[in-house]
Motif scaffolding. Structure first.
Motif, PDB file in Angstrom:
ATOM      1  N   ALA A  28     -42.968 -25.113 -25.056  1.00  0.00           N
ATOM      2  CA  ALA A  28     -42.713 -24.483 -26.361  1.00  0.00           C
ATOM      3  C   ALA A  28     -43.979 -23.814 -26.899  1.00  0.00           C
ATOM      4  O   ALA A  28     -44.309 -23.915 -28.082  1.00  0.00           O
ATOM      5  CB  ALA A  28     -42.171 -25.494 -27.359  1.00  0.00           C
ATOM      6  N   GLN A  43     -43.322 -16.668 -28.915  1.00  0.00           N
ATOM      7  CA  GLN A  43     -42.605 -16.063 -30.037  1.00  0.00           C
ATOM      8  C   GLN A  43     -42.854 -14.565 -30.153  1.00  0.00           C
ATOM      9  O   GLN A  43     -42.059 -13.844 -30.753  1.00  0.00           O
ATOM     10  CB  GLN A  43     -43.002 -16.751 -31.346  1.00  0.00           C
ATOM     11  N   LEU A  95     -38.741 -12.651 -30.172  1.00  0.00           N
ATOM     12  CA  LEU A  95     -38.205 -14.003 -30.081  1.00  0.00           C
ATOM     13  C   LEU A  95     -38.422 -14.781 -31.369  1.00  0.00           C
ATOM     14  O   LEU A  95     -37.604 -15.635 -31.731  1.00  0.00           O
ATOM     15  CB  LEU A  95     -38.854 -14.750 -28.919  1.00  0.00           C
ATOM     16  N   ALA A  96     -39.500 -14.504 -32.079  1.00  0.00           N
ATOM     17  CA  ALA A  96     -39.771 -15.232 -33.318  1.00  0.00           C
ATOM     18  C   ALA A  96     -38.638 -15.060 -34.316  1.00  0.00           C
ATOM     19  O   ALA A  96     -38.295 -15.997 -35.050  1.00  0.00           O
ATOM     20  CB  ALA A  96     -41.087 -14.746 -33.930  1.00  0.00           C
ATOM     21  N   MET A 111     -35.760 -17.273 -33.043  1.00  0.00           N
ATOM     22  CA  MET A 111     -36.091 -18.696 -33.126  1.00  0.00           C
ATOM     23  C   MET A 111     -36.024 -19.216 -34.557  1.00  0.00           C
ATOM     24  O   MET A 111     -35.800 -20.412 -34.783  1.00  0.00           O
ATOM     25  CB  MET A 111     -37.491 -18.934 -32.561  1.00  0.00           C
ATOM     26  N   ARG A 171     -29.584 -22.554 -35.067  1.00  0.00           N
ATOM     27  CA  ARG A 171     -28.926 -22.484 -33.759  1.00  0.00           C
ATOM     28  C   ARG A 171     -27.400 -22.466 -33.900  1.00  0.00           C
ATOM     29  O   ARG A 171     -26.699 -21.772 -33.151  1.00  0.00           O
ATOM     30  CB  ARG A 171     -29.364 -23.664 -32.885  1.00  0.00           C
ATOM     31  N   LEU A 202     -32.534 -20.251 -25.438  1.00  0.00           N
ATOM     32  CA  LEU A 202     -33.636 -20.715 -26.272  1.00  0.00           C
ATOM     33  C   LEU A 202     -34.063 -22.128 -25.883  1.00  0.00           C
ATOM     34  O   LEU A 202     -35.260 -22.445 -25.819  1.00  0.00           O
ATOM     35  CB  LEU A 202     -33.230 -20.669 -27.748  1.00  0.00           C
ATOM     36  N   ASP A 203     -33.080 -22.991 -25.602  1.00  0.00           N
ATOM     37  CA  ASP A 203     -33.398 -24.354 -25.171  1.00  0.00           C
ATOM     38  C   ASP A 203     -34.138 -24.352 -23.839  1.00  0.00           C
ATOM     39  O   ASP A 203     -35.062 -25.145 -23.615  1.00  0.00           O
ATOM     40  CB  ASP A 203     -32.122 -25.191 -25.069  1.00  0.00           C
ATOM     41  N   GLU A 211     -37.776 -23.349 -24.319  1.00  0.00           N
ATOM     42  CA  GLU A 211     -38.591 -24.376 -24.972  1.00  0.00           C
ATOM     43  C   GLU A 211     -38.585 -25.701 -24.228  1.00  0.00           C
ATOM     44  O   GLU A 211     -39.119 -26.692 -24.720  1.00  0.00           O
ATOM     45  CB  GLU A 211     -38.098 -24.573 -26.404  1.00  0.00           C
TER      46      GLU A 211
END
Length: 461
Positions: A137, A142, A167-168, A171, A175, A190-191, A194
């Motif tokens: 992560a 980001q 991505l920021a 994120m 979710r 995303l999971d 990270e």
């Protein structure tokens, strides 16, 4: 329409990018030299390079996904370095070594090391700076573009239209809200980025669960001899499966020629099994496709079980036969898939959607059925027409229609981005005087009821 699949450094400096139309590329760079892409040769070359890279790790994944090339360059190799870094002097020394060795082979590369494969892939392709080492992560992720998530093109376009480019921005969103609007795929990505969810990858040289092999002093070439040896190996593997209470899901028969070339015959199963008679039938069907030049022959034959699952002994009836009738369907599906191909042996399954083209999906015949019941709807045709032609394009005239059943109005699914501006549709079943039945659609319920405002969405015959 021809498009660029890959570009070198000079073409990229001239403003060319993968995915650009060839005509536009020539307009931008008249001196461009292009060659037609051979996807099969590219795939084989990438897999050969992946096997060569096993000098650094036994687990190497060749990633040649087209969507991965469109926004960031060529194909990728993913190496699982867990437990191997100390052999090469640590992480930073390994990155320098990999890049240096590949550069001497004429390859331009970017490398990154991360705790999670998607993070390493994303930084190597889009990150600022080469040979970076990222932690789980890592906050630097980001700043990467949205393409680093490898989303479906439709999802990526929808997010770009709403102003999401980094991505920021994604994120920072809840979710649950992302999943409701864009599907579970974006949350899974995303999971994976990270480190909360694994990214399923298949190495080029797969490790097998069980295997039996035979070497021959002199190459054998008769199909009957090869079949006899293969069936003997299969019997040994079935005994081992029974002892371990496991069932095979995928088998590979590897036939090695005298000069080291190997031919692989794969057998996939819809459900785990160790039933010898069924596996014998499948192996014989697969060997029917075997073509060998008599002067070559086979000097080694190996039968591998690539995937298996726990399988308890089945309940049998008084005659010793299994009482599980679903196993009969699975055996039939396995044989049909070997004959016709897995993509041609399917069944239809309902989906929770009232839009006709989304209400059904295809599943493998051997896969277990879900608990979803077919909804009580008005009659639907078994075949939908993707093109939705005008009735006259199929030779239909209004005077041929004897009966119209309906109408039925279907509203768009407003929570889907692609349906945000879609109008409601009207449907009728048109029964012709000769008995044929068609499903006619008025794609905008506000249009005229005249014959010219309808299209054919399906047919019942």
């Amino acid at each position: 329409m021809p498009v660029l699949r890959a570009v070198d450094a000079g073409a990229r400096a001239a403003g060319l990018r993968p995915g650009m139309r060839l005509a536009d590329a020539y307009g931008l760079c008249p001196a461009l030299v292009s060659a037609e892409a051979d996807l099969q040769v590219e795939r084989e070359g990438l897999e050969a390079l992946a096997r060569w890279c096993q000098r650094w790790s036994p687990i190497v994944v060749a990633d040649a996904a087209i969507e991965a090339r469109e926004e960031g360059g060529g194909a990728s190799l993913l190496l699982d370095m867990a437990g191997c870094l100390h052999l090469f002097g640590g992480a930073r020394a390994l990155l320098w070594q990999v890049q240096d060795v590949l550069a001497r082979r004429g390859l331009t590369t970017r490398v990154a090391l991360a705790a999670d494969p998607l993070a390493a892939w994303a930084w190597a392709r889009f990150g600022a700076g080469d040979r970076r080492i990222l932690k789980t992560a890592d906050p630097r992720l980001q700043h990467l573009p949205l393409a680093a998530l490898r989303l479906q093109p439709r999802t990526g376009r929808a997010l770009h239209r709403l102003g999401f480019h980094r991505l920021a921005q994604v994120m920072a969103m809840p979710r649950a809200a992302l999943a409701r609007r864009y599907g579970a795929d974006i949350v899974h990505r995303l999971d994976q980025l990270e480190g909360r969810r694994p990214w399923p990858l298949r190495p080029v040289a797969e490790t097998f669960a069980l295997a039996e092999a035979r070497n021959f002093a002199q190459p054998i070439g008769r199909t009957e001899d090869i079949e006899a040896v293969a069936l003997g190996l299969l019997e040994l593997l079935c005994q081992r499966l029974e002892h371990a209470e496991q069932g095979a899901l995928r088998l590979v028969l590897v036939l090695t020629r005298p000069h080291g070339q190997a031919k692989r015959l794969e057998i996939g199963l819809g459900r785990p099994t160790r039933e010898l008679a069924h596996l014998r039938r499948l192996l014989r069907l697969r060997l029917e496709d075997l073509l060998l030049r008599s002067e070559e022959g086979i000097e080694r034959l190996e039968l591998q079980i690539m995937e298996m699952m726990p399988l308890k002994p089945a309940q049998t009836g008084g005659t010793g036969e299994s009482v599980d009738r679903s196993a009969d369907l699975a055996r039939l599906a396995d044989q049909l898939e070997l004959r016709l191909g897995a993509d041609r042996v399917v069944r239809l399954e309902p989906v929770a959607s009232h839009v006709p083209e989304r209400a059904v999906r295809q599943r493998r015949l051997a896969e277990p059925a879900t608990a979803t019941a077919w909804p009580p709807l008005s009659p639907r045709p078994l075949r939908l027409l993707a093109a939705r032609p005008r009735p006259e394009a199929l030779g239909l005239r209004p005077e041929e229609v004897g009966i119209l059943e309906g109408p039925e109005r279907i509203l768009p699914e407003w929570w889907r981005p692609e349906d945000a501006t879609a109008p409601p549709r009207d449907y009728v079943v048109a029964i012709l005087r000769d008995g044929r039945r068609f499903w006619l659609c008025r794609e905008d319920a506000s249009q005229s009821l005249a014959w010219g405002g309808w299209v054919v969405h399906g047919r019942f015959d």
